[in-house]
Design a protein around this motif. Structure first.
Motif, short mmCIF file in Angstrom:
data_model
loop_
_atom_site.label_atom_id
_atom_site.label_comp_id
_atom_site.label_asym_id
_atom_site.label_seq_id
_atom_site.Cartn_x
_atom_site.Cartn_y
_atom_site.Cartn_z
N GLN A 182 0.83 -1.20 0.00
CA GLN A 182 0.00 0.00 0.00
C GLN A 182 0.87 1.26 0.00
O GLN A 182 0.61 2.20 -0.75
N ALA A 183 1.92 1.26 0.81
CA ALA A 183 2.82 2.42 0.86
C ALA A 183 3.52 2.64 -0.48
O ALA A 183 3.60 3.77 -0.97
N LEU A 184 3.98 1.57 -1.08
CA LEU A 184 4.65 1.68 -2.38
C LEU A 184 3.68 2.18 -3.44
O LEU A 184 4.05 3.01 -4.28
N SER A 185 2.47 1.70 -3.40
CA SER A 185 1.46 2.13 -4.36
C SER A 185 1.16 3.62 -4.24
O SER A 185 1.06 4.33 -5.24
N VAL A 186 1.02 4.10 -3.01
CA VAL A 186 0.77 5.53 -2.78
C VAL A 186 1.88 6.39 -3.39
O VAL A 186 1.63 7.48 -3.90
N LEU A 187 3.09 5.85 -3.37
CA LEU A 187 4.24 6.58 -3.91
C LEU A 187 4.43 6.34 -5.41
O LEU A 187 5.41 6.78 -6.00
N GLU A 215 6.66 -2.65 -7.63
CA GLU A 215 7.12 -3.15 -6.33
C GLU A 215 5.93 -3.50 -5.43
O GLU A 215 5.97 -4.48 -4.69
N ALA A 216 4.89 -2.69 -5.52
CA ALA A 216 3.69 -2.93 -4.72
C ALA A 216 3.06 -4.28 -5.07
O ALA A 216 2.66 -5.04 -4.19
N ILE A 217 3.02 -4.59 -6.36
CA ILE A 217 2.43 -5.85 -6.81
C ILE A 217 3.19 -7.04 -6.24
O ILE A 217 2.59 -8.04 -5.83
N VAL A 218 4.50 -6.94 -6.18
CA VAL A 218 5.31 -8.02 -5.59
C VAL A 218 4.90 -8.22 -4.13
O VAL A 218 4.74 -9.35 -3.66
N CYS A 219 4.72 -7.13 -3.41
CA CYS A 219 4.30 -7.21 -2.01
C CYS A 219 2.90 -7.81 -1.89
O CYS A 219 2.66 -8.66 -1.02
N TYR A 220 1.99 -7.37 -2.73
CA TYR A 220 0.64 -7.92 -2.69
C TYR A 220 0.64 -9.41 -2.99
O TYR A 220 -0.07 -10.19 -2.35
N ASP A 221 1.45 -9.83 -3.95
CA ASP A 221 1.53 -11.26 -4.28
C ASP A 221 2.02 -12.06 -3.08
O ASP A 221 1.51 -13.15 -2.80
N THR A 222 3.01 -11.53 -2.38
CA THR A 222 3.53 -12.22 -1.20
C THR A 222 2.44 -12.30 -0.12
O THR A 222 2.24 -13.34 0.49
N SER A 266 -5.25 -5.00 -7.83
CA SER A 266 -5.92 -4.63 -9.09
C SER A 266 -5.76 -3.14 -9.38
O SER A 266 -5.60 -2.74 -10.53
N LEU A 267 -5.77 -2.30 -8.35
CA LEU A 267 -5.56 -0.86 -8.55
C LEU A 267 -4.15 -0.57 -9.07
O LEU A 267 -3.96 0.29 -9.94
N SER A 268 -3.16 -1.29 -8.55
CA SER A 268 -1.79 -1.10 -9.04
C SER A 268 -1.65 -1.59 -10.48
O SER A 268 -1.00 -0.95 -11.30
N LEU A 269 -2.29 -2.71 -10.78
CA LEU A 269 -2.26 -3.21 -12.16
C LEU A 269 -2.95 -2.22 -13.10
O LEU A 269 -2.47 -1.97 -14.20
N PHE A 270 -4.05 -1.66 -12.66
CA PHE A 270 -4.76 -0.67 -13.45
C PHE A 270 -3.88 0.56 -13.70
O PHE A 270 -3.83 1.08 -14.81
N ALA A 271 -3.16 0.99 -12.66
CA ALA A 271 -2.26 2.15 -12.80
C ALA A 271 -1.16 1.88 -13.83
O ALA A 271 -0.68 2.81 -14.49
N LEU A 272 -0.79 0.61 -13.96
CA LEU A 272 0.23 0.22 -14.95
C LEU A 272 -0.39 -0.10 -16.32
O LEU A 272 0.29 -0.57 -17.22
#
Length: 80
Positions: free
Chosen positions: A32-37, A42-49, A64-70
């Motif tokens: 979540q912190a990585l995504s906000v930044l 990197e956030a997706i790797v954390c979410y997968d873990t 899904s929000l991080s994937l959408f942003a990408l």
């Protein structure tokens, strides 16, 4: 979480703390912190873990929000 809080969280993160690394919540909040930044890859790797440790709907949603942003729309849709 705002950018200042996200930065503080990441600065205080201890990657050598094995007890914390075993918790899904650690990876969820780090993602979540990585995504906000804007650090979505990197956030997706954390979410997968986090999802491997404890699959929760809220983690799928943030991934899904991080994937959408990408602009990975198909992958984002699968997470919902």
């Amino acid at each position: 979480m705002d950018k200042e809080t996200a930065t503080q969280f990441l600065e205080g993160f201890d990657p050598t703390n094995e007890a914390l690394l075993k918790k899904a919540s650690t990876h969820y909040f780090r993602g979540q912190a990585l995504s906000v930044l804007g650090r979505h890859k990197e956030a997706i790797v954390c979410y997968d873990t986090a999802l491997k440790l404890e699959p929760e709907e809220k983690t799928f949603n943030l991934k899904s929000l991080s994937l959408f942003a990408l602009k990975k729309y198909k992958d984002a849709f699968v997470c919902i």
